[in-house]
Design a protein around this motif. Sequence first.
Motif, PDB file in Angstrom:
ATOM      1  N   VAL A  36       0.934  -1.291  -0.130  1.00 18.46           N
ATOM      2  CA  VAL A  36      -0.105   0.307  -0.059  1.00 18.46           C
ATOM      3  C   VAL A  36       0.958   1.071  -0.057  1.00 18.46           C
ATOM      4  O   VAL A  36       1.797   1.406   1.019  1.00 18.46           O
ATOM      5  N   ASN A  38       0.866   5.121  -0.003  1.00 18.77           N
ATOM      6  CA  ASN A  38      -0.301   6.494   0.478  1.00 18.77           C
ATOM      7  C   ASN A  38       0.568   7.322   1.099  1.00 18.77           C
ATOM      8  O   ASN A  38       1.468   7.197   2.068  1.00 18.77           O
ATOM      9  N   ILE A  93      -7.483  -6.614  -3.483  1.00 15.12           N
ATOM     10  CA  ILE A  93      -7.379  -5.001  -3.628  1.00 15.12           C
ATOM     11  C   ILE A  93      -8.614  -4.255  -2.823  1.00 15.12           C
ATOM     12  O   ILE A  93      -8.420  -3.170  -2.576  1.00 15.12           O
ATOM     13  N   ARG A  97      -8.415  -1.496   0.051  1.00  7.30           N
ATOM     14  CA  ARG A  97      -9.041  -0.176  -0.360  1.00  7.30           C
ATOM     15  C   ARG A  97     -10.002  -0.161   0.832  1.00  7.30           C
ATOM     16  O   ARG A  97     -10.087   1.204   1.159  1.00  7.30           O
ATOM     17  N   ARG A  98     -11.027  -0.891   0.801  1.00  2.89           N
ATOM     18  CA  ARG A  98     -11.859  -0.539   2.115  1.00  2.89           C
ATOM     19  C   ARG A  98     -11.439  -0.282   3.435  1.00  2.89           C
ATOM     20  O   ARG A  98     -11.846   0.658   4.255  1.00  2.89           O
ATOM     21  N   LEU A 111      -3.007   7.216  -3.344  1.00  6.70           N
ATOM     22  CA  LEU A 111      -3.000   5.924  -3.024  1.00  6.70           C
ATOM     23  C   LEU A 111      -3.139   4.734  -4.101  1.00  6.70           C
ATOM     24  O   LEU A 111      -3.453   4.848  -5.162  1.00  6.70           O
ATOM     25  N   ARG A 112      -1.850   3.889  -4.010  1.00  6.42           N
ATOM     26  CA  ARG A 112      -1.689   2.930  -4.823  1.00  6.42           C
ATOM     27  C   ARG A 112      -1.610   1.320  -4.267  1.00  6.42           C
ATOM     28  O   ARG A 112      -0.951   1.318  -2.899  1.00  6.42           O
ATOM     29  N   ILE A 113      -2.562   0.476  -4.552  1.00  8.02           N
ATOM     30  CA  ILE A 113      -2.643  -0.745  -3.837  1.00  8.02           C
ATOM     31  C   ILE A 113      -2.283  -1.617  -4.899  1.00  8.02           C
ATOM     32  O   ILE A 113      -2.652  -1.988  -5.801  1.00  8.02           O
TER      33      ILE A 113
END
Length: 173
Positions: A36, A38, A93, A97-98, A111-113
């Motif tokens: 993650v 962020n 993912i 994200r949640r 944000l990148r996951i």
Amino acid sequence: LFSGGPLLGYTRQAAFGPLHSMAKFYLPFRLFKVEVLNRGKSKLYWLGLDMVTGCLNSYAFERPPEGAECISLKTRNCIPASVPDAAANSLMIAKVRRLVFSSGFFCIRNLRISAQAVPGEIHVPYWAGFRGTGPRVHVAVMDAVRRRMEGVKVRQLLRSWLLQSSLPAASET
């Protein structure tokens, strides 16, 4: 653990009947290496996604389990995986994200996951306790690793698997 002590055990027995039997069953999980990114900071997680429905709580690991932390066994009490491998990555993912959004929407920036599946499956043990009197049966499920009672999602998953397993196959009818 299923009795819950004198007071809770008496209450459960009065409400659902006596504990008749227990069984161990296993749910397949796929391990993911999740990164993650962020606010310019990167965090690495090892998370397990249930491969039966993809909707159960994820398992978190400090590192991938190895060696003596895992055992190999053969059992018929294993619910088969039904989540396609192609869908598992996007499910993981979405779960992450949640989780990130639940920690505070305004704390998110760039944000990148990314999630990478680790080959193989881990089967997590659960205990099922069967209570009841007469034709009605109440099932309680406990995560055998975390030692905590599970909710309705796992009970419904077990119930549908048991009912499906007890029905005669189409070729038998």
